[in-house]
Design a protein around this motif. Structure first.
Motif, PDB file in Angstrom:
ATOM      1  N   GLY A 184     -20.662   4.578 -51.159  1.00 31.31           N
ATOM      2  CA  GLY A 184     -21.278   4.751 -52.462  1.00 31.31           C
ATOM      3  C   GLY A 184     -22.668   5.338 -52.396  1.00 31.31           C
ATOM      4  O   GLY A 184     -23.300   5.549 -53.415  1.00 31.31           O
ATOM      5  N   LYS A 185     -23.166   5.612 -51.200  1.00 31.86           N
ATOM      6  CA  LYS A 185     -24.516   6.143 -51.022  1.00 31.86           C
ATOM      7  C   LYS A 185     -24.452   7.424 -50.201  1.00 31.86           C
ATOM      8  O   LYS A 185     -24.165   7.376 -49.008  1.00 31.86           O
ATOM      9  N   PRO A 186     -24.649   8.562 -50.813  1.00 36.14           N
ATOM     10  CA  PRO A 186     -24.612   9.831 -50.069  1.00 36.14           C
ATOM     11  C   PRO A 186     -25.598   9.821 -48.903  1.00 36.14           C
ATOM     12  O   PRO A 186     -26.693   9.302 -49.004  1.00 36.14           O
ATOM     13  N   GLY A 187     -25.164  10.397 -47.766  1.00 39.17           N
ATOM     14  CA  GLY A 187     -26.036  10.483 -46.605  1.00 39.17           C
ATOM     15  C   GLY A 187     -26.000   9.266 -45.702  1.00 39.17           C
ATOM     16  O   GLY A 187     -26.782   9.176 -44.772  1.00 39.17           O
ATOM     17  N   GLY A 188     -25.090   8.304 -45.972  1.00 40.65           N
ATOM     18  CA  GLY A 188     -25.002   7.114 -45.125  1.00 40.65           C
ATOM     19  C   GLY A 188     -24.445   7.473 -43.754  1.00 40.65           C
ATOM     20  O   GLY A 188     -23.748   8.477 -43.593  1.00 40.65           O
ATOM     21  N   PRO A 189     -24.739   6.666 -42.701  1.00 43.36           N
ATOM     22  CA  PRO A 189     -24.284   6.978 -41.343  1.00 43.36           C
ATOM     23  C   PRO A 189     -22.771   6.888 -41.208  1.00 43.36           C
ATOM     24  O   PRO A 189     -22.144   6.000 -41.779  1.00 43.36           O
ATOM     25  N   VAL A 190     -22.162   7.828 -40.496  1.00 48.29           N
ATOM     26  CA  VAL A 190     -20.730   7.829 -40.235  1.00 48.29           C
ATOM     27  C   VAL A 190     -20.542   7.666 -38.725  1.00 48.29           C
ATOM     28  O   VAL A 190     -21.017   8.485 -37.943  1.00 48.29           O
ATOM     29  N   VAL A 191     -19.886   6.609 -38.279  1.00 46.69           N
ATOM     30  CA  VAL A 191     -19.696   6.305 -36.870  1.00 46.69           C
ATOM     31  C   VAL A 191     -18.350   6.852 -36.415  1.00 46.69           C
ATOM     32  O   VAL A 191     -17.316   6.479 -36.962  1.00 46.69           O
ATOM     33  N   SER A 192     -18.348   7.749 -35.429  1.00 51.11           N
ATOM     34  CA  SER A 192     -17.119   8.325 -34.882  1.00 51.11           C
ATOM     35  C   SER A 192     -16.869   7.726 -33.504  1.00 51.11           C
ATOM     36  O   SER A 192     -17.809   7.498 -32.737  1.00 51.11           O
ATOM     37  N   PRO A 193     -15.615   7.447 -33.159  1.00 51.15           N
ATOM     38  CA  PRO A 193     -15.328   6.895 -31.826  1.00 51.15           C
ATOM     39  C   PRO A 193     -15.658   7.906 -30.743  1.00 51.15           C
ATOM     40  O   PRO A 193     -15.589   9.118 -30.946  1.00 51.15           O
ATOM     41  N   ALA A 194     -16.035   7.410 -29.564  1.00 55.36           N
ATOM     42  CA  ALA A 194     -16.369   8.285 -28.435  1.00 55.36           C
ATOM     43  C   ALA A 194     -15.129   9.073 -28.021  1.00 55.36           C
ATOM     44  O   ALA A 194     -14.003   8.581 -28.134  1.00 55.36           O
ATOM     45  N   PRO A 195     -15.296  10.293 -27.552  1.00 55.22           N
ATOM     46  CA  PRO A 195     -14.133  11.114 -27.184  1.00 55.22           C
ATOM     47  C   PRO A 195     -13.403  10.558 -25.965  1.00 55.22           C
ATOM     48  O   PRO A 195     -14.026   9.969 -25.079  1.00 55.22           O
ATOM     49  N   PRO A 196     -12.088  10.748 -25.899  1.00 56.62           N
ATOM     50  CA  PRO A 196     -11.324  10.276 -24.736  1.00 56.62           C
ATOM     51  C   PRO A 196     -11.572  11.175 -23.538  1.00 56.62           C
ATOM     52  O   PRO A 196     -12.088  12.290 -23.665  1.00 56.62           O
ATOM     53  N   GLY A 197     -11.208  10.704 -22.349  1.00 56.11           N
ATOM     54  CA  GLY A 197     -11.361  11.508 -21.143  1.00 56.11           C
ATOM     55  C   GLY A 197     -10.325  12.619 -21.097  1.00 56.11           C
ATOM     56  O   GLY A 197      -9.342  12.627 -21.842  1.00 56.11           O
ATOM     57  N   ARG A 198     -10.545  13.555 -20.199  1.00 56.76           N
ATOM     58  CA  ARG A 198      -9.655  14.712 -20.084  1.00 56.76           C
ATOM     59  C   ARG A 198      -8.285  14.337 -19.554  1.00 56.76           C
ATOM     60  O   ARG A 198      -7.271  14.920 -19.929  1.00 56.76           O
ATOM     61  N   TYR A 199      -8.247  13.356 -18.638  1.00 56.24           N
ATOM     62  CA  TYR A 199      -7.000  13.068 -17.932  1.00 56.24           C
ATOM     63  C   TYR A 199      -6.288  11.846 -18.507  1.00 56.24           C
ATOM     64  O   TYR A 199      -6.877  10.783 -18.686  1.00 56.24           O
ATOM     65  N   LEU A 200      -4.986  12.035 -18.793  1.00 61.37           N
ATOM     66  CA  LEU A 200      -4.156  10.949 -19.313  1.00 61.37           C
ATOM     67  C   LEU A 200      -3.221  10.397 -18.247  1.00 61.37           C
ATOM     68  O   LEU A 200      -2.667   9.315 -18.403  1.00 61.37           O
ATOM     69  N   THR A 201      -3.034  11.140 -17.168  1.00 62.17           N
ATOM     70  CA  THR A 201      -2.170  10.712 -16.061  1.00 62.17           C
ATOM     71  C   THR A 201      -2.843  11.079 -14.743  1.00 62.17           C
ATOM     72  O   THR A 201      -3.873  11.744 -14.718  1.00 62.17           O
ATOM     73  N   LEU A 202      -2.225  10.652 -13.646  1.00 60.56           N
ATOM     74  CA  LEU A 202      -2.739  10.941 -12.301  1.00 60.56           C
ATOM     75  C   LEU A 202      -1.673  11.680 -11.493  1.00 60.56           C
ATOM     76  O   LEU A 202      -0.470  11.518 -11.741  1.00 60.56           O
ATOM     77  N   PRO A 203      -2.081  12.459 -10.500  1.00 60.43           N
ATOM     78  CA  PRO A 203      -1.100  13.166  -9.665  1.00 60.43           C
ATOM     79  C   PRO A 203      -0.383  12.208  -8.722  1.00 60.43           C
ATOM     80  O   PRO A 203      -0.851  11.089  -8.478  1.00 60.43           O
ATOM     81  N   ALA A 204       0.759  12.643  -8.211  1.00 63.61           N
ATOM     82  CA  ALA A 204       1.466  11.868  -7.191  1.00 63.61           C
ATOM     83  C   ALA A 204       0.646  11.965  -5.907  1.00 63.61           C
ATOM     84  O   ALA A 204       0.529  13.049  -5.323  1.00 63.61           O
ATOM     85  N   PRO A 205       0.037  10.868  -5.450  1.00 61.62           N
ATOM     86  CA  PRO A 205      -0.938  10.954  -4.350  1.00 61.62           C
ATOM     87  C   PRO A 205      -0.375  11.444  -3.032  1.00 61.62           C
ATOM     88  O   PRO A 205      -1.046  12.183  -2.307  1.00 61.62           O
ATOM     89  N   CYS A 206       0.848  11.055  -2.690  1.00 61.98           N
ATOM     90  CA  CYS A 206       1.410  11.450  -1.398  1.00 61.98           C
ATOM     91  C   CYS A 206       1.867  12.901  -1.377  1.00 61.98           C
ATOM     92  O   CYS A 206       2.228  13.426  -0.316  1.00 61.98           O
TER      93      CYS A 206
END
Length: 279
Positions: free
Chosen positions: A33-55
């Protein structure tokens, strides 16, 4: 007459109640109800969602170079060595690893790699920032705090070795830093003559590897009769922290590993893994 005089009071009271209710609704909406109020956005996720097969993360030609003893084994035994041994983990999306070991007449070489994908459950902290915290803890544990860690390019950047010696050169600049994690052997510790193994550079921060990286050099411990030598390279790229451990154990206690060679090969593998993650 009294009844007629009372009615306007009731109407006034009702109007006041309606007005207060309307004001309360605006307050309930908070910043909306108040123009200019703070808007909190979640921090961005990391680039990697999975990991490689190590062996399968280390190419076979590179494994042959890192584990020279394996090439001398019969076919089935050689294949077993190159296949590696996967680390026990209960969440392969978060942490995986693999290790290899090969015996040769002159020495035993061992290699281990670990991938850790860091996830922040705090919406105000990004995955990358949380991974950087994990990386910094590992760097501190290696004795390389941000204020004291020598850099791989320190001498090249300043043009003068850290020890103030006029000889110049990157190797002297790094080796002059007397930190607890520095290689402590001198030329008299190994084989006599100029043909002995080269001394490794000390533990240090590395440049041009991921978002941040360091190398920890671990020659044999005090009082140890075995001339074992281990090198660890740890780097972070986005929300993944990678650790490479490469070691040599000579067959004879009179032999000493070439620490410089171990460092160079560990760094080469770390850079290869960083390239693979970036693809």
């Amino acid at each position: 007459m009294r009844h007629k005089a009372y009615v306007p009071g009731v109407a006034l009271l009702a109007a006041l109640v309606v007005g207060c209710s309307a004001d309360g609704g605006d307050d309930a909406n908070g910043a909306d109800g108040k123009p200019g109020g703070p808007v909190v956005s979640p921090a961005p996720p990391g680039r990697y969602l999975t990991l490689p097969a190590p062996c399968r993360a280390v190419p076979r030609p590179l494994l042959k170079d890192l584990l020279p003893g394996a090439a001398e084994l019969p076919g089935n035994q050689q294949e077993k060595v190159f296949r590696g041994s996967a680390a026990v983990t209960y969440d392969t999306d978060r942490k995986v690893g693999c290790s290899w070991k090969a015996d040769a007449p002159s020495a035993t070489r061992s290699l281990a790699i670990d991938f850790e994908r860091v996830v922040s459950y705090d919406p105000a902290v990004s995955d990358d920032d949380r991974a950087d915290t994990v990386y910094e803890k590992k760097k501190d544990a290696a004795g390389l705090s941000s204020s004291a860690a020598p850099r791989a390019d320190a001498a090249a950047t300043t043009g003068t070795p850290a020890g103030g010696d006029g000889g110049g050169g990157e190797e002297k600049g790094g080796a002059a830093d007397p930190s607890p994690s520095t290689s402590t052997g001198d030329a008299s510790d190994g084989a006599p003559g100029s043909g002995g193994p080269e001394e490794a550079l000390p533990s240090r921060v590395l440049d041009n590897l991921g978002d941040a990286a360091f190398l920890q050099d671990l020659p044999k411990g005090p009082g140890s009769t075995a001339q074992n030598h281990t090198v660890s390279v740890v780097f972070r790229t986005s929300n993944v922290v990678v650790t490479v451990r490469y070691a040599e154990q000579p067959a004879l206690i009179t032999q000493r590993p070439d620490g410089r060679e171990l460092q160079e090969k560990a760094q080469a593998l770390a850079r290869k893994l960083a390239e693979t993650l970036s693809e």
